[in-house]
Design a protein around this motif. Structure first.
Motif, PDB file in Angstrom:
ATOM      1  N   ARG A 144      10.023  -9.963  14.877  1.00 49.40           N
ATOM      2  CA  ARG A 144       9.562 -11.009  15.800  1.00 49.40           C
ATOM      3  C   ARG A 144       8.239 -10.673  16.485  1.00 49.40           C
ATOM      4  NH1 ARG A 144      13.548 -14.715  16.268  1.00 49.40           N
ATOM      5  NH2 ARG A 144      15.560 -14.055  15.454  1.00 49.40           N
ATOM      6  N   THR A 145       7.687  -9.500  16.220  1.00 50.12           N
ATOM      7  CA  THR A 145       6.402  -9.153  16.818  1.00 50.12           C
ATOM      8  C   THR A 145       5.279  -9.897  16.105  1.00 50.12           C
ATOM      9  OG1 THR A 145       6.091  -7.211  15.403  1.00 50.12           O
ATOM     10  CG2 THR A 145       7.199  -6.863  17.536  1.00 50.12           C
ATOM     11  N   ASP A 146       4.218 -10.173  16.839  1.00 51.16           N
ATOM     12  CA  ASP A 146       3.094 -10.927  16.284  1.00 51.16           C
ATOM     13  C   ASP A 146       2.377 -10.189  15.155  1.00 51.16           C
ATOM     14  OD1 ASP A 146       3.544 -13.033  18.023  1.00 51.16           O
ATOM     15  OD2 ASP A 146       2.102 -12.300  19.506  1.00 51.16           O
ATOM     16  N   ASP A 147       2.446  -8.870  15.171  1.00 46.25           N
ATOM     17  CA  ASP A 147       1.702  -8.110  14.173  1.00 46.25           C
ATOM     18  C   ASP A 147       2.563  -7.626  13.003  1.00 46.25           C
ATOM     19  OD1 ASP A 147       3.156  -6.193  15.564  1.00 46.25           O
ATOM     20  OD2 ASP A 147       1.505  -4.761  15.670  1.00 46.25           O
ATOM     21  N   PHE A 148       3.785  -8.131  12.847  1.00 47.66           N
ATOM     22  CA  PHE A 148       4.641  -7.694  11.752  1.00 47.66           C
ATOM     23  C   PHE A 148       4.033  -8.078  10.407  1.00 47.66           C
ATOM     24  CE2 PHE A 148       8.067  -8.587   8.690  1.00 47.66           C
ATOM     25  CZ  PHE A 148       8.533  -7.294   8.527  1.00 47.66           C
ATOM     26  N   ARG A 149       3.870  -7.073   9.542  1.00 50.94           N
ATOM     27  CA  ARG A 149       3.303  -7.280   8.203  1.00 50.94           C
ATOM     28  C   ARG A 149       4.157  -6.597   7.133  1.00 50.94           C
ATOM     29  NH1 ARG A 149       0.671  -9.765  11.255  1.00 50.94           N
ATOM     30  NH2 ARG A 149      -1.542  -9.960  11.565  1.00 50.94           N
ATOM     31  N   GLY A 150       5.412  -6.349   7.443  1.00 54.01           N
ATOM     32  CA  GLY A 150       6.282  -5.667   6.488  1.00 54.01           C
ATOM     33  C   GLY A 150       6.298  -4.172   6.740  1.00 54.01           C
ATOM     34  N   CYS A 151       6.974  -3.478   5.867  1.00 52.10           N
ATOM     35  CA  CYS A 151       7.106  -2.034   5.987  1.00 52.10           C
ATOM     36  C   CYS A 151       5.796  -1.360   5.589  1.00 52.10           C
ATOM     37  CB  CYS A 151       8.248  -1.548   5.089  1.00 52.10           C
ATOM     38  SG  CYS A 151       8.379   0.243   5.007  1.00 52.10           S
ATOM     39  N   GLY A 152       5.243  -0.570   6.490  1.00 50.91           N
ATOM     40  CA  GLY A 152       3.997   0.127   6.208  1.00 50.91           C
ATOM     41  C   GLY A 152       4.117   1.093   5.045  1.00 50.91           C
ATOM     42  N   PHE A 153       5.296   1.645   4.812  1.00 53.52           N
ATOM     43  CA  PHE A 153       5.492   2.567   3.699  1.00 53.52           C
ATOM     44  C   PHE A 153       5.544   1.822   2.376  1.00 53.52           C
ATOM     45  CE2 PHE A 153       7.055   4.618   7.469  1.00 53.52           C
ATOM     46  CZ  PHE A 153       6.371   5.817   7.414  1.00 53.52           C
ATOM     47  N   ILE A 154       6.247   0.707   2.362  1.00 54.64           N
ATOM     48  CA  ILE A 154       6.286  -0.118   1.147  1.00 54.64           C
ATOM     49  C   ILE A 154       4.886  -0.644   0.845  1.00 54.64           C
ATOM     50  CG2 ILE A 154       7.170  -2.262   0.133  1.00 54.64           C
ATOM     51  CD1 ILE A 154       9.779  -1.742   1.749  1.00 54.64           C
ATOM     52  N   ASN A 155       4.193  -1.109   1.883  1.00 58.15           N
ATOM     53  CA  ASN A 155       2.829  -1.616   1.697  1.00 58.15           C
ATOM     54  C   ASN A 155       1.912  -0.520   1.156  1.00 58.15           C
ATOM     55  OD1 ASN A 155       3.877  -3.910   2.884  1.00 58.15           O
ATOM     56  ND2 ASN A 155       2.777  -3.677   4.800  1.00 58.15           N
ATOM     57  N   SER A 156       1.975   0.657   1.746  1.00 57.43           N
ATOM     58  CA  SER A 156       1.125   1.769   1.317  1.00 57.43           C
ATOM     59  C   SER A 156       1.468   2.222  -0.091  1.00 57.43           C
ATOM     60  CB  SER A 156       1.264   2.952   2.275  1.00 57.43           C
ATOM     61  OG  SER A 156       0.800   2.595   3.549  1.00 57.43           O
ATOM     62  N   PHE A 157       2.742   2.285  -0.385  1.00 58.98           N
ATOM     63  CA  PHE A 157       3.167   2.678  -1.727  1.00 58.98           C
ATOM     64  C   PHE A 157       2.679   1.652  -2.748  1.00 58.98           C
ATOM     65  CE2 PHE A 157       5.996   2.926  -5.350  1.00 58.98           C
ATOM     66  CZ  PHE A 157       6.049   4.286  -5.593  1.00 58.98           C
ATOM     67  N   GLY A 158       2.809   0.380  -2.417  1.00 59.40           N
ATOM     68  CA  GLY A 158       2.359  -0.666  -3.324  1.00 59.40           C
ATOM     69  C   GLY A 158       0.859  -0.628  -3.555  1.00 59.40           C
ATOM     70  N   MET A 187      -1.233   2.131  -2.871  1.00 59.33           N
ATOM     71  CA  MET A 187      -1.808   3.439  -3.209  1.00 59.33           C
ATOM     72  C   MET A 187      -0.888   4.357  -4.021  1.00 59.33           C
ATOM     73  SD  MET A 187      -4.810   3.372  -1.742  1.00 59.33           S
ATOM     74  CE  MET A 187      -5.267   5.093  -1.799  1.00 59.33           C
ATOM     75  N   GLY A 188       0.384   4.035  -4.120  1.00 59.76           N
ATOM     76  CA  GLY A 188       1.344   4.945  -4.735  1.00 59.76           C
ATOM     77  C   GLY A 188       1.012   5.368  -6.151  1.00 59.76           C
ATOM     78  N   ALA A 189       0.427   4.468  -6.926  1.00 63.67           N
ATOM     79  CA  ALA A 189       0.105   4.796  -8.317  1.00 63.67           C
ATOM     80  C   ALA A 189      -1.074   5.747  -8.442  1.00 63.67           C
ATOM     81  CB  ALA A 189      -0.172   3.513  -9.102  1.00 63.67           C
ATOM     82  N   VAL A 190      -1.937   5.781  -7.447  1.00 64.56           N
ATOM     83  CA  VAL A 190      -3.145   6.607  -7.530  1.00 64.56           C
ATOM     84  C   VAL A 190      -3.142   7.774  -6.545  1.00 64.56           C
ATOM     85  CG1 VAL A 190      -4.559   4.731  -8.435  1.00 64.56           C
ATOM     86  CG2 VAL A 190      -4.445   5.084  -5.972  1.00 64.56           C
ATOM     87  N   SER A 191      -2.183   7.804  -5.651  1.00 60.36           N
ATOM     88  CA  SER A 191      -2.126   8.875  -4.663  1.00 60.36           C
ATOM     89  C   SER A 191      -0.739   9.493  -4.640  1.00 60.36           C
ATOM     90  CB  SER A 191      -2.485   8.344  -3.273  1.00 60.36           C
ATOM     91  OG  SER A 191      -2.290   9.361  -2.312  1.00 60.36           O
ATOM     92  N   PRO A 192      -0.565  10.617  -5.317  1.00 58.73           N
ATOM     93  CA  PRO A 192       0.740  11.278  -5.277  1.00 58.73           C
ATOM     94  C   PRO A 192       1.176  11.631  -3.848  1.00 58.73           C
ATOM     95  CG  PRO A 192      -0.620  12.230  -7.015  1.00 58.73           C
ATOM     96  CD  PRO A 192      -1.501  11.298  -6.221  1.00 58.73           C
ATOM     97  N   ALA A 193       0.229  11.926  -2.977  1.00 53.65           N
ATOM     98  CA  ALA A 193       0.574  12.267  -1.597  1.00 53.65           C
ATOM     99  C   ALA A 193       1.166  11.066  -0.875  1.00 53.65           C
ATOM    100  CB  ALA A 193      -0.647  12.786  -0.853  1.00 53.65           C
ATOM    101  N   VAL A 194       0.573   9.898  -1.031  1.00 49.61           N
ATOM    102  CA  VAL A 194       1.107   8.685  -0.398  1.00 49.61           C
ATOM    103  C   VAL A 194       2.489   8.377  -0.962  1.00 49.61           C
ATOM    104  CG1 VAL A 194       0.828   6.172  -0.216  1.00 49.61           C
ATOM    105  CG2 VAL A 194      -1.114   7.687   0.233  1.00 49.61           C
ATOM    106  N   ALA A 195       2.638   8.475  -2.272  1.00 41.95           N
ATOM    107  CA  ALA A 195       3.941   8.226  -2.891  1.00 41.95           C
ATOM    108  C   ALA A 195       4.985   9.188  -2.335  1.00 41.95           C
ATOM    109  CB  ALA A 195       3.834   8.347  -4.408  1.00 41.95           C
ATOM    110  N   ALA A 196       4.625  10.458  -2.207  1.00 35.43           N
ATOM    111  CA  ALA A 196       5.567  11.461  -1.709  1.00 35.43           C
ATOM    112  C   ALA A 196       5.959  11.189  -0.254  1.00 35.43           C
ATOM    113  CB  ALA A 196       4.971  12.858  -1.835  1.00 35.43           C
TER     114      ALA A 196
END
Length: 192
Positions: A96-110, A112-121
């Motif tokens: 319900r917050t105005d700035d909700f954009r989904g899960c930051g981890f799912i977003n980051s993985f989506g 950068m996950g394929a190109v950044s093993p550190a982000v995926a980990a």
């Protein structure tokens, strides 16, 4: 800086977190972070050798925010069942917050996950830590271990659904499903 207790390092991380979350990682350059944080570019690179290093720190910061939010919600509950359901109450408030954009981890993985093993980990570690937290509550409840996987998937699915639909109702729907699963698992355990 935002206040006297926040270091310049922390301030940069908080600014980068907000910008990455609002706009996406690829859309935000170090210059935008520098400008928003009010620090010289040289100072930014002295703190973080690269955008990737900053992103890793942002994800660790975000993990702490998530853990604190879940713990805060659980602190108001008295039983393991209430603590499990408090997860979905926490999600409801967040959705319900105005700035909700989904899960930051799912977003980051989506993004950068394929190109950044550190982000995926880091994303995997956060999801595994959440899973262990849910599993500890399920164990405390005395329910079958498989319930933890089911409840965690409900929480993850609610985050994605709320982000895509733009509606916070996914949290209430997930909470109702979680209550049903918890009660069925407890009834099944009592019979066995």
């Amino acid at each position: 800086m935002t206040n006297d207790t926040v270091t310049e390092h922390e301030h940069i991380v908080e600014v980068a977190d907000r910008l990455f979350y609002e706009r996406g990682i690829h859309a935000v350059g170090m210059d935008a972070i520098r400008t928003e944080a009010g620090v010289p570019l040289k100072r930014l690179y002295a703190e973080f050798s690269s955008k990737d290093a900053l992103l890793e720190e942002v994800l660790r910061y975000r993990s702490g925010v998530w853990d604190a939010g879940i713990a805060g919600a659980a602190a108001t509950a008295h039983t393991p069942r209430e603590k499990l359901l408090a997860i979905y109450d926490f999600l409801d408030g967040w959705f319900r917050t105005d700035d909700f954009r989904g899960c930051g981890f799912i977003n980051s993985f989506g993004e950068m996950g394929a190109v950044s093993p550190a982000v995926a980990a880091i994303a995997r570690e956060q999801k595994e830590r959440f899973q262990r937290y849910v599993a500890s509550l399920v164990d405390e409840l005395g329910a079958p271990a498989a319930l933890a996987d089911q409840l965690a998937i409900l929480a993850e699915g609610a985050q994605t659904t709320a982000a895509i639909s733009g509606s916070p109702t996914a949290a209430a729907q997930a909470r109702a499903a979680a209550a049903t699963l918890i009660d069925a698992a407890l009834a099944s355990s009592a019979k066995g």
